[in-house]
Write a protein that holds these residues in place. Structure first.
Motif, short mmCIF file in Angstrom:
data_model
loop_
_atom_site.label_atom_id
_atom_site.label_comp_id
_atom_site.label_asym_id
_atom_site.label_seq_id
_atom_site.Cartn_x
_atom_site.Cartn_y
_atom_site.Cartn_z
N GLN A 124 19.24 -9.78 5.58
CA GLN A 124 19.33 -10.63 6.76
C GLN A 124 19.15 -12.08 6.32
N LEU A 125 19.97 -12.97 6.90
CA LEU A 125 19.86 -14.39 6.57
C LEU A 125 19.75 -15.19 7.86
N LEU A 126 18.72 -16.02 7.95
CA LEU A 126 18.48 -16.86 9.11
C LEU A 126 18.52 -18.33 8.71
N HIS A 127 19.18 -19.14 9.56
CA HIS A 127 19.05 -20.59 9.44
C HIS A 127 17.97 -21.00 10.41
N VAL A 128 16.94 -21.68 9.89
CA VAL A 128 15.75 -21.99 10.68
C VAL A 128 15.47 -23.49 10.62
N VAL A 129 15.19 -24.08 11.76
CA VAL A 129 14.69 -25.45 11.83
C VAL A 129 13.29 -25.40 12.42
N VAL A 130 12.34 -25.96 11.69
CA VAL A 130 10.96 -25.97 12.16
C VAL A 130 10.47 -27.40 12.28
N GLU A 131 9.57 -27.61 13.21
CA GLU A 131 8.88 -28.89 13.32
C GLU A 131 7.56 -28.75 12.59
N VAL A 132 7.34 -29.62 11.61
CA VAL A 132 6.11 -29.59 10.82
C VAL A 132 5.17 -30.66 11.37
N VAL A 133 3.98 -30.22 11.77
CA VAL A 133 2.99 -31.11 12.38
C VAL A 133 1.94 -31.47 11.34
N GLN A 134 1.75 -32.78 11.16
CA GLN A 134 0.72 -33.29 10.25
C GLN A 134 -0.04 -34.39 10.98
N GLY A 135 -1.01 -33.97 11.78
CA GLY A 135 -1.73 -34.91 12.61
C GLY A 135 -0.81 -35.47 13.68
N ASP A 136 -0.63 -36.79 13.68
CA ASP A 136 0.24 -37.42 14.68
C ASP A 136 1.69 -37.50 14.21
N ARG A 137 2.01 -36.94 13.07
CA ARG A 137 3.37 -36.97 12.53
C ARG A 137 4.04 -35.62 12.74
N ARG A 138 5.26 -35.66 13.27
CA ARG A 138 6.04 -34.45 13.50
C ARG A 138 7.44 -34.65 12.92
N GLU A 139 7.82 -33.79 11.98
CA GLU A 139 9.10 -33.95 11.31
C GLU A 139 9.81 -32.61 11.21
N PRO A 140 11.14 -32.58 11.46
CA PRO A 140 11.89 -31.32 11.39
C PRO A 140 12.43 -31.06 9.98
N TYR A 141 12.36 -29.81 9.57
CA TYR A 141 12.89 -29.36 8.28
C TYR A 141 13.77 -28.14 8.51
N GLN A 142 14.78 -27.97 7.65
CA GLN A 142 15.59 -26.77 7.73
C GLN A 142 15.27 -25.83 6.56
N LEU A 143 15.34 -24.53 6.87
CA LEU A 143 15.09 -23.48 5.89
C LEU A 143 16.19 -22.44 6.00
N LEU A 144 16.46 -21.76 4.90
CA LEU A 144 17.21 -20.51 4.92
C LEU A 144 16.21 -19.40 4.65
N VAL A 145 16.02 -18.54 5.62
CA VAL A 145 15.03 -17.47 5.49
C VAL A 145 15.75 -16.14 5.35
N GLY A 146 15.41 -15.42 4.31
CA GLY A 146 16.01 -14.11 4.06
C GLY A 146 15.00 -12.99 4.19
N ARG A 147 15.53 -11.80 4.44
CA ARG A 147 14.69 -10.60 4.45
C ARG A 147 15.57 -9.42 4.07
N ARG A 148 15.07 -8.55 3.19
CA ARG A 148 15.85 -7.41 2.73
C ARG A 148 14.93 -6.35 2.17
N THR A 149 15.43 -5.12 2.15
CA THR A 149 14.62 -4.00 1.66
C THR A 149 14.41 -4.10 0.16
N HIS A 150 15.47 -4.39 -0.57
CA HIS A 150 15.37 -4.48 -2.03
C HIS A 150 15.25 -5.95 -2.43
N PRO A 151 14.14 -6.34 -3.03
CA PRO A 151 13.90 -7.77 -3.33
C PRO A 151 14.99 -8.37 -4.21
N PRO A 152 15.43 -9.57 -3.89
CA PRO A 152 16.43 -10.25 -4.73
C PRO A 152 15.77 -10.87 -5.96
N GLU A 153 16.59 -11.29 -6.89
CA GLU A 153 16.09 -11.97 -8.08
C GLU A 153 15.99 -13.46 -7.78
#
Length: 456
Positions: free
Chosen positions: A49-78
């Protein structure tokens, strides 16, 4: 596999610990206090499974968006062990060759998935079914190379709107610039209700060599034969420095043709001067070694008040130009990564600037290339003399090349000097915080420039 949104919600606590460990994460100066999902798009269903994810990262009064590619699978990739996120068998998937090919395929078909729009440039046909490998040397983004043909840059920290890198590549390509890699496609998402660039695809040039590697090889050749002068060793770089100066001037001319120029006014020079003085005051309070140079630096920056406004032209520029941002190919020099200074606010990166800022950045890079082999070594006057000779020779050659195409930057010596000193002050702050052993490089440059011992 898990529901995409539920999985990302479950990963939020793990991401608080995982994000600061990533090389591309820009918020290492303070702890992460929260992570909130902003958008989750499933690009590959099932296992894997492959997900495109955007998260807001909170660091005190600072909030910044980052993008991630998140994967999940039964057999671990290299993949690298640092890619695993927590204990939910989830991982950052940019290194998973089995799933990242979908990004290229979607651009080739110009599909829309959720809020993500995948496009190729007009007239471009992309080959599909290719596997990707990540480039591990990048600092602030992640790039995937597809079978030695294409390179996809994924912008990690996102800002609403069209990314400057994409904007300037399209503009330069539109006027037929010879000094960029061909733009092939893009990925656009949604942030705060505004279309936002999340990726751009370009031609990959497998035989290209970056300017930093070429320049430092030349310096090593010189250091291996210190009895010779810079122009006498086999790896003399001055010819390439001259050609690089021509290429940078041509890119500045192309940007001016594509996007126009504006005259500067006295208020802009005053604002620039105040920004330089403010940076100096801030860093001098943290770095006592800089404070001794503060009077001379203030004098150099205050000369901006006396400059005639009509002598300065504003336009789009690269914004973070150095030897690591240029590639030498069989056809000549190319400029890459037009985002601007990664730490600068987006409005500052998009602001029109004097082209001399790019020239100053490259001059600082020549000095760094010359000095890098002396860092951490016992003092050796002969090697130090050769390093300074190499720097002077290549700085002059770069300016000669630039002057063959555009106005000679040395004719605006006071402005160029102020820009270079301002960059050196920034470097002092960076080295003090990140590489204390390198602090002597910008400090020595400041001492030489302010004493008249180093000129463009």
């Amino acid at each position: 596999m898990s529901d995409p949104r539920e999985l990302v919600d479950e990963l939020a606590e793990d991401l608080k610990r995982w994000l600061p460990e990533q090389r591309w994460f820009a918020g290492k100066d303070r702890p992460v206090t929260g992570v909130r999902p902003l958008g989750v798009t499933e690009l590959v269903e099932g296992d894997p499974q492959l997900l495109h994810v955007v998260v807001e990262v909170v660091q005190g009064d600072r909030r910044e968006p980052y993008q991630l590619l998140v994967g999940r699978r039964t057999h671990p990739p290299e993949i690298a062990s640092t890619s695993w996120i927590g204990d939910l068998n989830a991982y950052e998937a940019s290194g998973d060759l089995d799933v990242t090919g979908v990004l290229l395929d979607l651009m080739a078909r110009e599909e829309r998935v959720g809020s993500l729009v995948f496009e190729h440039e007009p007239g471009v046909e992309l080959e599909t079914g290719l596997r990707a490998r990540p480039i591990t040397s990048e600092q602030s983004n992640t790039s995937l190379v597809y079978s030695g043909q294409y390179i996809l840059k994924l912008f990690r920290k996102l800002t609403p709107g069209k990314n400057k890198d994409l904007l300037l590549h399209r503009a330069l390509q539109g006027v037929g610039s010879k000094h960029i890699a061909q733009l092939l496609g893009s990925i656009t998402g949604d942030l705060d209700g505004e279309p936002t660039t999340v990726g751009m695809l370009q031609q990959f040039l497998p035989d290209a060599v970056d300017g930093w590697a070429m320049a430092t090889t030349s310096v090593r050749d010189l250091m291996a034969a210190p009895e010779l002068h810079a122009g006498e060793v086999g790896g003399d770089f001055a010819g390439e420095a001259e050609r690089l100066g021509r290429a940078v001037a041509e890119v500045h001319a192309d940007l001016a043709e594509a996007l126009g120029t504006e005259p500067v006014d006295a208020d802009e020079l005053e604002r620039s001067m105040k920004a330089m003085l403010g940076r100096l005051d801030t860093i001098a309070t943290r770095v006592p070694e800089l404070a001794v140079h503060a009077p001379a630096l203030r004098g150099a920056f205050e000369t901006l008040r006396t400059l005639p406004a009509e002598s300065v032209t504003m336009q789009y520029i690269h914004g973070d130009l150095h030897l690591g941002q240029v590639l030498r190919t069989v056809g000549g020099w190319l400029l890459i990564d037009f985002e601007g200074e990664p730490a600068a606010p987006v409005e500052e990166r998009h602001a029109l600037r004097s082209p001399l800022r790019d020239v100053a950045g490259m001059l600082r890079s020549f000095d760094y290339a010359a000095q890098q082999m002396l860092v951490g070594q016992p003092d050796d006057p002969a090697l130090a003399e050769r390093a300074q000779e190499w720097s002077d020779r290549n700085r002059a050659a770069f300016c000669e090349g630039y002057a063959a195409i555009a106005a000679d930057p040395r004719d605006q010596g006071e402005l160029l000097r102020a820009f270079e000193l301002d960059k050196a002050v920034y470097e002092v702050g960076y080295e003090h915080a990140n590489r204390p052993d390198w602090l002597g490089v910008p400090l020595a440059s400041i001492a030489r420039i302010t004493s008249g011992g180093m000129t463009p």
